[in-house]
Design a protein around this motif. Structure first.
Motif, PDB file in Angstrom:
ATOM      1  N   GLU A  77      -8.365   7.812 -19.585  1.00 41.22           N
ATOM      2  CA  GLU A  77      -7.512   6.648 -19.867  1.00 41.22           C
ATOM      3  C   GLU A  77      -6.394   6.471 -18.834  1.00 41.22           C
ATOM      4  OE1 GLU A  77      -8.370   4.623 -22.303  1.00 41.22           O
ATOM      5  OE2 GLU A  77     -10.037   5.999 -22.705  1.00 41.22           O
ATOM      6  N   LEU A  78      -6.349   7.331 -17.865  1.00 40.99           N
ATOM      7  CA  LEU A  78      -5.239   7.330 -16.918  1.00 40.99           C
ATOM      8  C   LEU A  78      -5.387   6.228 -15.872  1.00 40.99           C
ATOM      9  CD1 LEU A  78      -2.672   8.853 -15.965  1.00 40.99           C
ATOM     10  CD2 LEU A  78      -4.163  10.301 -14.574  1.00 40.99           C
ATOM     11  N   ALA A  79      -4.325   5.439 -15.673  1.00 42.20           N
ATOM     12  CA  ALA A  79      -4.316   4.441 -14.605  1.00 42.20           C
ATOM     13  C   ALA A  79      -4.251   5.163 -13.268  1.00 42.20           C
ATOM     14  CB  ALA A  79      -3.125   3.507 -14.772  1.00 42.20           C
ATOM     15  N   LEU A  80      -5.147   4.811 -12.363  1.00 43.69           N
ATOM     16  CA  LEU A  80      -5.324   5.596 -11.143  1.00 43.69           C
ATOM     17  C   LEU A  80      -5.431   4.689  -9.926  1.00 43.69           C
ATOM     18  CD1 LEU A  80      -5.984   8.414  -9.877  1.00 43.69           C
ATOM     19  CD2 LEU A  80      -8.387   7.933 -10.398  1.00 43.69           C
ATOM     20  N   THR A  81      -4.718   5.051  -8.865  1.00 51.68           N
ATOM     21  CA  THR A  81      -4.881   4.390  -7.570  1.00 51.68           C
ATOM     22  C   THR A  81      -5.112   5.463  -6.526  1.00 51.68           C
ATOM     23  OG1 THR A  81      -2.491   4.425  -7.107  1.00 51.68           O
ATOM     24  CG2 THR A  81      -3.391   2.443  -8.177  1.00 51.68           C
ATOM     25  N   ALA A  82      -5.784   5.102  -5.435  1.00 52.49           N
ATOM     26  CA  ALA A  82      -6.084   6.046  -4.359  1.00 52.49           C
ATOM     27  C   ALA A  82      -5.859   5.357  -3.026  1.00 52.49           C
ATOM     28  CB  ALA A  82      -7.521   6.547  -4.472  1.00 52.49           C
ATOM     29  N   ASP A  83      -5.096   6.013  -2.152  1.00 49.40           N
ATOM     30  CA  ASP A  83      -4.755   5.419  -0.860  1.00 49.40           C
ATOM     31  C   ASP A  83      -5.033   6.393   0.267  1.00 49.40           C
ATOM     32  OD1 ASP A  83      -3.619   2.903  -1.820  1.00 49.40           O
ATOM     33  OD2 ASP A  83      -2.009   4.155  -2.630  1.00 49.40           O
ATOM     34  N   GLU A  84      -5.750   5.922   1.280  1.00 47.78           N
ATOM     35  CA  GLU A  84      -5.893   6.645   2.540  1.00 47.78           C
ATOM     36  C   GLU A  84      -4.922   5.998   3.517  1.00 47.78           C
ATOM     37  OE1 GLU A  84      -6.912   6.393   6.547  1.00 47.78           O
ATOM     38  OE2 GLU A  84      -8.284   5.145   5.374  1.00 47.78           O
ATOM     39  N   VAL A  85      -3.975   6.804   4.035  1.00 52.75           N
ATOM     40  CA  VAL A  85      -2.919   6.273   4.902  1.00 52.75           C
ATOM     41  C   VAL A  85      -3.024   6.935   6.268  1.00 52.75           C
ATOM     42  CG1 VAL A  85      -0.447   5.894   5.190  1.00 52.75           C
ATOM     43  CG2 VAL A  85      -1.440   5.998   2.880  1.00 52.75           C
ATOM     44  N   GLU A  86      -3.086   6.124   7.317  1.00 49.70           N
ATOM     45  CA  GLU A  86      -3.202   6.663   8.670  1.00 49.70           C
ATOM     46  C   GLU A  86      -1.808   6.927   9.228  1.00 49.70           C
ATOM     47  OE1 GLU A  86      -5.269   5.875  13.014  1.00 49.70           O
ATOM     48  OE2 GLU A  86      -5.244   4.278  11.519  1.00 49.70           O
ATOM     49  N   ASP A  87      -1.338   8.127   9.029  1.00 49.85           N
ATOM     50  CA  ASP A  87      -0.046   8.560   9.546  1.00 49.85           C
ATOM     51  C   ASP A  87       0.011  10.075   9.410  1.00 49.85           C
ATOM     52  OD1 ASP A  87       2.473   8.559  10.622  1.00 49.85           O
ATOM     53  OD2 ASP A  87       3.341   7.173   9.164  1.00 49.85           O
ATOM     54  N   ALA A  88       1.036  10.684   9.990  1.00 52.44           N
ATOM     55  CA  ALA A  88       1.199  12.131   9.890  1.00 52.44           C
ATOM     56  C   ALA A  88       1.386  12.533   8.432  1.00 52.44           C
ATOM     57  CB  ALA A  88       2.397  12.578  10.719  1.00 52.44           C
ATOM     58  N   PRO A  89       0.785  13.653   8.005  1.00 48.95           N
ATOM     59  CA  PRO A  89       0.840  14.040   6.595  1.00 48.95           C
ATOM     60  C   PRO A  89       2.254  14.124   6.023  1.00 48.95           C
ATOM     61  CG  PRO A  89      -0.790  15.354   7.723  1.00 48.95           C
ATOM     62  CD  PRO A  89      -0.104  14.549   8.785  1.00 48.95           C
TER      63      PRO A  89
END
Length: 283
Positions: A77-89
């Motif tokens: 039931e958890l609202a979830l988003t996922a992002d791949e970001v091109e930058d230094a960790p």
């Protein structure tokens, strides 16, 4: 609008543990969960192996997709988003922390050596994050009663200096303990001479100072069961010992006007406490 719980994802065992902890915590809080994957790494981290942007992006997509499925099976039931970001960790995680209620990152075990690896990225993030950072090691769930949302009442431990009581730090510990229905143990230590043992009066004074410092928070969080521990000795040693049967240890990190710094006590705790550790920045 509530902030999400953010978690750094890279497919490692430490990352998986961090995701599990973060998903359970977000579900308990009623917040969303944001998965964050950084795809730009420094050349020396890549070594002799050349990895194209497409390869890195493809790997990120695969790891995030697998992580989303894992979270969905754990907290459907958890609202979830996922992002791949091109930058230094470090930059990616610091930006994620700034927009989150808290940031969760993983650590790695040292095998037979008593301790855990907190890599340079993790340490830089802990030292500079604007929001609390929770460090989670693989295997923290071996006793499920100590995991977020578990049925057990394993304690939350707070390291407190009675001469430098900060609302942000103490509020976080009381709020976390209250959300989990867990008892809170507040630990204060003080130095004494190796020649002269502390007398009863000294102990009484220290215990009174700790009780006085905690009293306003007891009044604000009356439902939280609180134990105060005042003892001579090294703070890090007492906190690491207390962590052996805790679900979380909470320590502070002062926001520096210039530069980022992790104090010696916090540094020792994040490397040696066997349970998750929350590092809370304060003024």
């Amino acid at each position: 609008m509530s902030r999400p719980v953010a978690v750094g994802v890279d497919g490692s065992d430490g990352s998986v543990a961090a995701v599990d902890w973060a998903a359970d915590e977000a579900a308990l809080r009623g917040d969303g969960l944001r998965l964050v994957y950084a795809t730009r790494w420094a050349e020396h981290q890549l070594g002799a192996m050349k990895v194209s942007h497409a390869d890195r992006a493809g790997e990120a997509e695969g790891v995030l997709a697998a992580t989303e499925r894992h979270v969905g099976s754990r907290q459907p039931e958890l609202a979830l988003t996922a992002d791949e970001v091109e930058d230094a960790p470090v930059s990616v995680l610091l930006d994620a922390a700034a927009a989150a209620e808290l940031l969760v990152v993983g650590s790695h075990g040292l095998g037979s050596v008593r301790g855990f690896i907190v890599g340079s990225v993790g340490q830089e993030v802990i030292a500079a994050a604007a929001r609390p950072v929770v460090l989670v090691r693989p295997g923290y769930e071996k006793d499920r009663a100590g995991a977020p949302g578990g049925s057990g009442r394993r304690k939350v431990v707070l390291g407190l200096d009675v001469n430098d009581v900060e609302d942000e730090l103490v509020d976080f510990a009381f709020d976390f303990a209250g959300r989990h229905g867990a008892p809170l143990e507040i630990v204060h230590t003080w130095h004494h001479s190796f020649v002269h043992h502390p007398d009863a009066a000294t102990r009484d004074d220290m215990e009174a100072a700790l009780s006085g410092a905690v009293l306003p928070y007891r009044d604000r969080f009356p439902a939280t069961e609180v134990t105060v521990v005042s003892a001579p000795g090294r703070a890090a040693e007492h906190l690491i010992e207390a962590a052996s049967d805790a679900r979380l240890v909470v320590v502070g990190r002062r926001r520096a006007a210039r530069g980022a710094h992790i104090g010696s006590i916090t540094h020792a705790v994040i490397h040696h406490a066997p349970c998750p550790v929350a590092v809370v920045p304060h003024a």
